[in-house]
Design a protein around this motif. Sequence first.
Motif, mmCIF file in Angstrom:
data_model
loop_
_atom_site.group_PDB
_atom_site.id
_atom_site.type_symbol
_atom_site.label_atom_id
_atom_site.label_comp_id
_atom_site.label_asym_id
_atom_site.label_seq_id
_atom_site.Cartn_x
_atom_site.Cartn_y
_atom_site.Cartn_z
ATOM 1 N N LEU A 36 0.816 -1.216 0.000
ATOM 2 C CA LEU A 36 0.000 0.000 0.000
ATOM 3 C C LEU A 36 0.846 1.262 0.000
ATOM 4 N N ALA A 37 2.017 1.204 0.618
ATOM 5 C CA ALA A 37 2.913 2.358 0.703
ATOM 6 C C ALA A 37 4.308 1.842 1.036
ATOM 7 N N SER A 38 5.326 2.589 0.577
ATOM 8 C CA SER A 38 6.702 2.203 0.893
ATOM 9 C C SER A 38 7.612 3.417 0.735
ATOM 10 N N GLY A 39 8.784 3.322 1.347
ATOM 11 C CA GLY A 39 9.755 4.395 1.204
ATOM 12 C C GLY A 39 10.973 4.181 2.074
ATOM 13 N N ARG A 40 11.992 5.011 1.815
ATOM 14 C CA ARG A 40 13.235 4.969 2.582
ATOM 15 C C ARG A 40 13.032 5.562 3.967
ATOM 16 N N LYS A 41 13.806 5.061 4.911
ATOM 17 C CA LYS A 41 13.867 5.687 6.226
ATOM 18 C C LYS A 41 14.832 6.871 6.140
ATOM 19 N N ASN A 42 14.683 7.786 7.064
ATOM 20 C CA ASN A 42 15.573 8.929 7.164
ATOM 21 C C ASN A 42 16.097 8.984 8.588
ATOM 22 N N PRO A 43 17.379 8.719 8.822
ATOM 23 C CA PRO A 43 18.447 8.585 7.853
ATOM 24 C C PRO A 43 18.311 7.282 7.058
ATOM 25 N N ARG A 44 19.024 7.232 5.940
ATOM 26 C CA ARG A 44 18.892 6.125 4.996
ATOM 27 C C ARG A 44 19.634 4.878 5.489
#
Length: 99
Positions: A36-44
Amino acid sequence: MFLLELTYTAPVAAVDEQLAAHVAWLDEQYEAGVFLASGRKNPRDGGVIIAVARDRARIEEITAADPFVLAGVCEYRITEFYATKTVPALASYREQLPA
């Protein structure tokens, strides 16, 4: 519903070598209606994915096929939760607590 947390186990340069294959795998899971959703964490240092599947075993199969996992550059932490409350756009994903 599942929260999938990826943690990189290799330098970002090694992760980047697998990025195109990982993105293609993500696209397949979106197409299948799993993600449904995804992305990088910050910090990477990894990423996060919100997913739906019939059970944890299916999610474990899916994450085991991630090119990042196959290349040994990340590990997954899988958390199952009941999405009992959502924004209206996600109403079809709302769940009831088990009896």
